[in-house]
Design an enzyme around this catalytic site. Structure first.
Site, short mmCIF file in Angstrom:
data_model
loop_
_atom_site.label_atom_id
_atom_site.label_comp_id
_atom_site.label_asym_id
_atom_site.label_seq_id
_atom_site.Cartn_x
_atom_site.Cartn_y
_atom_site.Cartn_z
N HIS A 190 0.83 -1.21 0.00
CA HIS A 190 0.00 0.00 0.00
C HIS A 190 0.86 1.25 0.00
O HIS A 190 2.08 1.20 0.20
CB HIS A 190 -0.93 0.03 1.22
CG HIS A 190 -0.19 0.15 2.52
ND1 HIS A 190 0.50 -0.90 3.08
CD2 HIS A 190 -0.01 1.21 3.35
CE1 HIS A 190 1.07 -0.50 4.20
NE2 HIS A 190 0.79 0.77 4.39
N ASP A 201 0.52 4.99 2.03
CA ASP A 201 -0.23 5.41 3.21
C ASP A 201 -1.38 6.36 2.88
O ASP A 201 -1.23 7.28 2.07
CB ASP A 201 0.71 6.10 4.21
CG ASP A 201 1.70 5.12 4.82
OD1 ASP A 201 1.30 3.98 5.12
OD2 ASP A 201 2.88 5.50 4.99
N HIS A 251 4.74 0.23 0.14
CA HIS A 251 5.46 -0.56 1.14
C HIS A 251 4.54 -1.62 1.72
O HIS A 251 3.31 -1.54 1.57
CB HIS A 251 6.05 0.33 2.24
CG HIS A 251 5.05 1.16 2.95
ND1 HIS A 251 4.57 2.36 2.44
CD2 HIS A 251 4.40 0.98 4.13
CE1 HIS A 251 3.70 2.88 3.28
NE2 HIS A 251 3.56 2.06 4.31
N ARG A 267 5.69 6.27 13.94
CA ARG A 267 5.63 6.81 12.59
C ARG A 267 5.04 8.21 12.59
O ARG A 267 4.01 8.46 13.24
CB ARG A 267 4.77 5.91 11.70
CG ARG A 267 4.82 6.32 10.23
CD ARG A 267 3.74 5.63 9.42
NE ARG A 267 2.42 6.20 9.70
CZ ARG A 267 1.28 5.77 9.13
NH1 ARG A 267 1.31 4.75 8.28
NH2 ARG A 267 0.12 6.33 9.43
FE FE2 Z 1 1.94 2.02 5.77
#
Ligand code: FE2
Length: 345
Positions: free
Chosen positions: A140, A142, A300, A315
């Site tokens: 995917h 983000d 990723h 993150r």
């Molecule tokens: Fe992600």
């Protein structure tokens, strides 16, 4: 698509400020690694803005960059995450993303998404089994369900799983584009796709709270409608290069086509992503390693091959611009060829 009267941004050149640090290209197509550079040193330097602008440009060119054993904390990670986009021309209204499943009171602050094996979607076994019966289903980019999605992501893995595993893979959207014939590219460049993250409502409900409806990093990213339309081929404003911008997790259909046509093209593009391993890079995390990637031009996926419960990552996700396709932009091969010609002269 942007207003035709608004001038589209010009690519930003890399000025070479990071060349004094040891680094190498992990694969020819995607991924570089710095072994001896502390991101905090860049943030604290007198010419911090110039250094971080160059870092952002390099990330946009290489797709993802890895930094070993970093001392950066949550607060500085937030600053870095903001500056990467700010210094490369993102709109003023764009800040840091707040994930729709974020708990109302988070210890780390709402702009740090804590990744743990038993948190969020990872705790929803039923949903997980629906979307990840094959590991290739996890690819995917983000938050493409947001109207204004992400430009840069900064992920620090504080502790990889004891006993190994948990690698992350990235793939190049620039090279996914290069794999297509000119005729097919020309067709895809006319299309937009529909993205949805509605399943996050189930994830949030299972965690005992609703989704975050206040602005999630941009005034257009608010409310409970976790859906958006984006161009299928997207221009990265920093490099000026074209990238395929659909992904197996969030992209549900292609606008203006029949369900069968849409399904078949998305399946083909997903295959194009997962079956070209020359466009992939795989990273094995050590404690405190950091990866920074450009969400506009990469994909990723996680590797769920471990049972240890100690894996923890923080993150920060920066919000960029409304995705657009610039017909005057070029593919990465054409751009690099032009660059080589200039260097030869
Ligand atoms: Fe992600």
């Amino acid at each position: 698509m942007p207003d035709a009267k608004v001038a589209l941004p010009k690519p930003i050149p890399y000025t070479g400020l990071l060349d004094k640090y040891d680094s190498f290209e992990v694969t020819p197509y995607i991924g570089s690694e710095f072994s001896d550079l502390q991101l905090t040193d860049l943030l604290e330097a007198d010419n911090a803005d110039e250094l971080i602008r160059d870092l952002a440009v390099l990330v946009s060119q290489r797709g993802v960059i890895f930094f070993r054993n970093q001392n950066i904390d949550d607060a500085k990670q937030r600053v870095l995450g903001s500056k990467l986009g700010e210094l490369t021309g993102k709109p003023q209204e764009s800040t840091l993303h707040v994930h729709p499943t974020e708990a109302p009171s988070s210890e780390t602050g709402e702009e740090i998404l804590v990744l743990q094996p038993n948190k969020g979607i990872n705790n929803n076994k039923e949903l997980l089994s629906q979307i990840s019966s094959r590991s290739s289903r996890g690819w995917h980019t983000d938050i493409t369900f947001e109207k204004v999605p992400s430009d840069y992501a900064v992920l620090k893995i504080l502790s990889p799983p004891t006993g190994g595993g948990g690698d992350t893979l990235w793939a190049s959207g620039y090279h996914a584009y290069e794999k297509l014939t000119p005729a097919y590219r020309a067709f895809l460049e006319t299309l937009t796709a529909h993205h949805s993250g509605e399943y996050f409502k189930t994830v949030a409900a299972a965690s005992g709270h609703g989704i975050v409806e206040r602005p999630r990093g941009h005034p257009l990213n608010q409310g409970d409608y976790l859906q958006a339309d984006h161009p299928l081929i997207r221009t990265n404003p920093v490099t000026g290069w074209k990238s395929v911008y659909v992904n197996p997790i969030f992209t549900k259909s292609i606008n203006g086509l029949s369900w069968d046509e849409s399904k078949s093209i998305l399946e083909f593009l997903n295959q194009n992503l997962v079956e070209n391993h020359d466009t992939h890079v795989r990273f094995r995390w050590n404690p405190n390693d950091v990866a920074i990637w450009d969400n506009r031009s990469t994909y990723h996926t996680a590797t769920n091959d471990y049972t240890a419960t100690n894996r923890e990552g923080h993150r920060v996700l920066s919000i960029g611009e409304i995705p657009y396709y610039d017909p005057n932009s070029v593919g990465i091969f054409e751009a690099l060829e032009e660059l080589q010609k200039l260097e030869i002269k």
